[in-house]
Design a protein around this motif. Structure first.
Motif, PDB file in Angstrom:
ATOM      1  N   GLN A 168      -6.802  10.644   1.382  1.00 26.18           N
ATOM      2  CA  GLN A 168      -6.336  10.258   2.716  1.00 26.18           C
ATOM      3  C   GLN A 168      -7.059  11.060   3.797  1.00 26.18           C
ATOM      4  O   GLN A 168      -7.220  10.598   4.925  1.00 26.18           O
ATOM      5  CB  GLN A 168      -4.831  10.487   2.858  1.00 26.18           C
ATOM      6  N   TRP A 169      -7.506  12.264   3.444  1.00 24.11           N
ATOM      7  CA  TRP A 169      -8.125  13.174   4.403  1.00 24.11           C
ATOM      8  C   TRP A 169      -9.652  13.135   4.366  1.00 24.11           C
ATOM      9  O   TRP A 169     -10.299  14.000   4.972  1.00 24.11           O
ATOM     10  CB  TRP A 169      -7.619  14.588   4.144  1.00 24.11           C
ATOM     11  N   LEU A 211      -4.721  -2.771   9.111  1.00 26.92           N
ATOM     12  CA  LEU A 211      -4.058  -1.559   9.593  1.00 26.92           C
ATOM     13  C   LEU A 211      -5.000  -0.373   9.685  1.00 26.92           C
ATOM     14  O   LEU A 211      -4.903   0.433  10.622  1.00 26.92           O
ATOM     15  CB  LEU A 211      -2.884  -1.207   8.668  1.00 26.92           C
ATOM     16  N   LEU A 212      -5.905  -0.246   8.717  1.00 28.44           N
ATOM     17  CA  LEU A 212      -6.695   0.971   8.581  1.00 28.44           C
ATOM     18  C   LEU A 212      -8.177   0.770   8.851  1.00 28.44           C
ATOM     19  O   LEU A 212      -8.903   1.760   9.006  1.00 28.44           O
ATOM     20  CB  LEU A 212      -6.522   1.558   7.177  1.00 28.44           C
ATOM     21  N   GLY A 213      -8.637  -0.485   8.875  1.00 24.10           N
ATOM     22  CA  GLY A 213     -10.068  -0.740   8.959  1.00 24.10           C
ATOM     23  C   GLY A 213     -10.724  -0.551   7.605  1.00 24.10           C
ATOM     24  O   GLY A 213     -10.148   0.062   6.698  1.00 24.10           O
ATOM     25  N   PRO A 214     -11.934  -1.046   7.414  1.00 27.25           N
ATOM     26  CA  PRO A 214     -12.601  -0.935   6.102  1.00 27.25           C
ATOM     27  C   PRO A 214     -12.807   0.506   5.647  1.00 27.25           C
ATOM     28  O   PRO A 214     -12.547   0.841   4.492  1.00 27.25           O
ATOM     29  CB  PRO A 214     -13.942  -1.649   6.341  1.00 27.25           C
ATOM     30  N   ARG A 243     -10.921   2.436   2.485  1.00 32.91           N
ATOM     31  CA  ARG A 243     -11.645   3.097   1.388  1.00 32.91           C
ATOM     32  C   ARG A 243     -11.147   4.523   1.178  1.00 32.91           C
ATOM     33  O   ARG A 243     -10.957   4.959   0.040  1.00 32.91           O
ATOM     34  CB  ARG A 243     -13.145   3.091   1.672  1.00 32.91           C
ATOM     35  N   ALA A 244     -10.916   5.238   2.261  1.00 37.98           N
ATOM     36  CA  ALA A 244     -10.414   6.602   2.133  1.00 37.98           C
ATOM     37  C   ALA A 244      -9.000   6.606   1.547  1.00 37.98           C
ATOM     38  O   ALA A 244      -8.688   7.414   0.661  1.00 37.98           O
ATOM     39  CB  ALA A 244     -10.431   7.300   3.491  1.00 37.98           C
ATOM     40  N   TYR A 245      -8.160   5.708   2.039  1.00 34.96           N
ATOM     41  CA  TYR A 245      -6.779   5.644   1.565  1.00 34.96           C
ATOM     42  C   TYR A 245      -6.720   5.384   0.061  1.00 34.96           C
ATOM     43  O   TYR A 245      -5.877   5.944  -0.652  1.00 34.96           O
ATOM     44  CB  TYR A 245      -6.052   4.532   2.314  1.00 34.96           C
ATOM     45  N   HIS A 292       0.843   5.161  12.763  1.00 36.39           N
ATOM     46  CA  HIS A 292       1.271   6.142  11.766  1.00 36.39           C
ATOM     47  C   HIS A 292       0.093   6.748  11.007  1.00 36.39           C
ATOM     48  O   HIS A 292       0.100   7.932  10.699  1.00 36.39           O
ATOM     49  CB  HIS A 292       2.243   5.466  10.797  1.00 36.39           C
ATOM     50  N   MET A 293      -0.904   5.951  10.687  1.00 33.96           N
ATOM     51  CA  MET A 293      -2.059   6.434   9.930  1.00 33.96           C
ATOM     52  C   MET A 293      -3.256   6.644  10.849  1.00 33.96           C
ATOM     53  O   MET A 293      -4.380   6.265  10.544  1.00 33.96           O
ATOM     54  CB  MET A 293      -2.398   5.439   8.807  1.00 33.96           C
ATOM     55  N   VAL A 294      -3.009   7.286  11.976  1.00 41.68           N
ATOM     56  CA  VAL A 294      -4.043   7.465  12.992  1.00 41.68           C
ATOM     57  C   VAL A 294      -5.242   8.238  12.462  1.00 41.68           C
ATOM     58  O   VAL A 294      -6.374   8.021  12.894  1.00 41.68           O
ATOM     59  CB  VAL A 294      -3.440   8.151  14.239  1.00 41.68           C
ATOM     60  N   ASN A 295      -5.033   9.122  11.502  1.00 43.59           N
ATOM     61  CA  ASN A 295      -6.169   9.897  10.975  1.00 43.59           C
ATOM     62  C   ASN A 295      -7.159   9.015  10.219  1.00 43.59           C
ATOM     63  O   ASN A 295      -8.330   9.367  10.082  1.00 43.59           O
ATOM     64  CB  ASN A 295      -5.678  11.033  10.072  1.00 43.59           C
ATOM     65  N   LEU A 296      -6.700   7.857   9.742  1.00 42.66           N
ATOM     66  CA  LEU A 296      -7.558   6.958   8.983  1.00 42.66           C
ATOM     67  C   LEU A 296      -8.249   5.918   9.855  1.00 42.66           C
ATOM     68  O   LEU A 296      -9.407   5.575   9.607  1.00 42.66           O
ATOM     69  CB  LEU A 296      -6.749   6.258   7.888  1.00 42.66           C
TER      70      LEU A 296
END
Length: 253
Positions: free
Chosen positions: A18-19, A147-150, A154-156, A224-228
């Motif tokens: 995630q990071w 929600l997260l973009g490509p 991938r990171a998630y 919520h998943m702004v870091n991603l």
């Protein structure tokens, strides 16, 4: 800055990956980075999730960060910063309340909610329902990319997606905690760092009020998943939070 470490604790059903979008920026800023997997997640999929095992994973990561930076020898200043997202943020609060010797600060991202047994089970069910969507079980649903973009997706997913069965025990565990009482025991600086549209900001003001040295930072962007999905902006803001925590106190602060 080389004597400081950052421990990053992931959220439900993802992993240390995630990071991925924060690690290069943190390392470029001179931080040593430690990102453990919680039980039942990532490299520890297949293990049962328990509260004790989760807190041990976090405190072990803090101890590792202290060792890597030389902060465990009793002579160096404690410079291990703990950052947790969502479930990881709630667990980080509980871990920090145990007063690990090396801890310098705590940052909670999207984790200012005190679950009750009822709301924990409801949220766990909602997470499980994602698997009923087309492609949801293996994370290939377009919902993730929307929600997260490509790159965020991938990171998630890179470290593996924990099975749905891990959601319920995870949130049952945090529902058993009194997070406000935990916050009152934390002696280091605590920052609540939230995206503007984060749905888990429910109790942010009472959480801040429960701390000895707490402050709320609501970013003018992000969910919520702004870091991603907005990593460049988030990284800059996270680095500012960590720098402030590292700065010596000024007169009257």
């Amino acid at each position: 800055m080389s004597s400081e470490a950052v421990v990053l604790v992931h959220g439900t059903r993802t992993s240390h990956s995630q990071w991925d979008r924060q690690m290069p920026a943190l390392r470029a800023a001179g931080y040593t980075v430690v990102a453990p997997d919680l039980p039942g997640h990532g490299t520890r999929r297949g293990e049962p999730f328990t509260l004790d095992a989760a807190i041990t994973a976090i405190t072990d990561a803090i101890a590792l960060g202290a060792t890597l930076t030389g902060s465990d020898d009793g002579a160096a200043e404690c410079r291990v910063h703990l950052v947790g997202s969502s479930l990881g943020g709630m667990l980080a609060i509980h871990a920090a309340a145990a007063r690990p010797a090396a801890l310098a600060s705590l940052t909670v991202c999207g984790g200012t909610v005190q679950p009750t047994p009822r709301t924990a089970r409801l949220y766990g069910r909602l997470l499980e329902l994602v698997d009923s969507l087309p492609g949801g079980a293996d994370g290939s649903s377009r919902l993730f990319e929307l929600l997260l973009g490509p790159d965020g997706t991938r990171a998630y997913l890179r470290g593996g997606r924990a099975p749905a069965e891990v959601a319920m025990p995870s949130f049952d565990a945090v529902a058993s905690l009194d997070l406000r009482a935990d916050l009152a025991r934390i002696e280091v600086a605590v920052t609540f760092l939230h995206g503007r549209f984060d749905q888990m900001r429910v109790h942010e003001r009472s959480f801040v009020a429960s701390t000895r040295k707490g402050r709320l930072v609501v970013l003018p962007y992000g969910t919520h998943m702004v870091n991603l999905n907005m990593p460049e902006r988030f990284n800059a803001d996270l680095l500012r939070v960590l720098a402030r925590a590292s700065a010596p106190p000024t007169l009257g602060s």
